[in-house]
Motif scaffolding. Structure first.
Motif, PDB file in Angstrom:
ATOM      1  N   ASN A  99      25.992  19.670   7.134  1.00 28.67           N
ATOM      2  CA  ASN A  99      25.392  20.816   7.796  1.00 28.67           C
ATOM      3  C   ASN A  99      23.962  20.488   8.198  1.00 28.67           C
ATOM      4  O   ASN A  99      23.200  19.930   7.410  1.00 28.67           O
ATOM      5  CB  ASN A  99      25.413  22.031   6.879  1.00 28.67           C
ATOM      6  N   GLY A 100      23.620  20.822   9.423  1.00 27.69           N
ATOM      7  CA  GLY A 100      22.275  20.552   9.894  1.00 27.69           C
ATOM      8  C   GLY A 100      22.066  19.163  10.449  1.00 27.69           C
ATOM      9  O   GLY A 100      20.972  18.825  10.883  1.00 27.69           O
ATOM     10  N   ASP A 153      26.315  22.796  12.847  1.00 31.61           N
ATOM     11  CA  ASP A 153      26.034  23.952  11.998  1.00 31.61           C
ATOM     12  C   ASP A 153      27.355  24.366  11.379  1.00 31.61           C
ATOM     13  O   ASP A 153      28.172  25.033  12.009  1.00 31.61           O
ATOM     14  CB  ASP A 153      25.439  25.086  12.850  1.00 31.61           C
TER      15      ASP A 153
END
Lengths: 113, 111
Positions: free
Chosen positions: B52-53, B66
């Protein structure tokens, strides 16, 4: 080093004939995938081999389709009694042992007349 | 049913402009891939996003992930003609073996 190779690059066959498509993965890659890509479409998963485990055949569209992988390396996708809707590009991909990206072969363009 | 949706499906843009391709998916995954396919050619791996990210950049392309929104983006900066191709996103589920591909975005950069 050598990438994933597939043969033949093009195959024209008559409806009802059997065809065999070959894939040579990158040496040392344990995972091997077959996909089908129809004109202008995305990729449809067909089958997955991982090492010596039983293959995941959940994407095969009918019992006319089968695949094997000998010695954990070369794979053959067989289509029996071909139909016109089988016309597509068949792509093979391999992956190294850990969870990383796939490396695709150039594909075999199959045309069923 | 697991879905991977890309938009737009077709994108025509002028050289020098910026644009973003979106990839939405319907299941939990933290493994998202972007590929490029030139006409009559096979797929070339562009980015692997594994958390994530995650953000990765190569030249005029930047990809992000995301996982909470189940969204990945491929941003094109100052497009050039050589970027004309079809771009696919693909995800691999947390437990499965399969890669699920989006329908692709056909990008044409006009000189």
């Amino acid at each position: 080093g050598a990438g994933v190779s597939q043969s033949p690059s093009n195959k024209v066959t008559e409806k009802g004939k059997d065809v065999e498509l070959r894939c040579d993965p990158i040496s040392g890659h344990t995972a091997l995938y077959w996909y089908r890509q129809s004109l202008g479409q995305g990729l449809e998963f067909l089958i997955y081999f991982q090492g010596n485990s039983a293959p995941d055949k959940s994407g095969l569209p009918s019992d006319r389709f089968s695949a094997e992988r000998t010695g954990g390396s070369v794979s053959t996708l067989t289509i029996q009694r071909t139909q016109q809707e089988d016309s597509a590009v068949y792509l093979c991909a391999s992956s190294p042992p850990r969870d990383r990206e796939q490396f695709f072969g150039p594909g075999t363009r199959l045309t069923v007349l | 049913e697991l879905k991977v949706e890309q938009n737009p499906l077709f994108l025509s843009m002028q050289e020098g402009k910026n644009y973003t391709i979106y990839c939405n998916y319907s299941t939990t995954s933290d493994r998202l891939y972007w590929y490029r396919q030139d006409p009559g050619k096979s797929l070339e791996s562009l980015f692997v996003l594994l958390s994530n990210g995650a953000v990765k950049q190569e030249g005029r392309l930047m990809a992000s992930l995301d996982t909470k929104a189940r969204l990945s983006t491929l941003h094109i900066t100052a497009a050039v003609h050589d970027l004309s191709a079809t771009y696919f996103c693909a995800l691999r589920t947390m437990t499965g073996n399969q890669f699920y591909f989006g329908t692709g975005t056909s990008l044409t950069v006009i000189p």
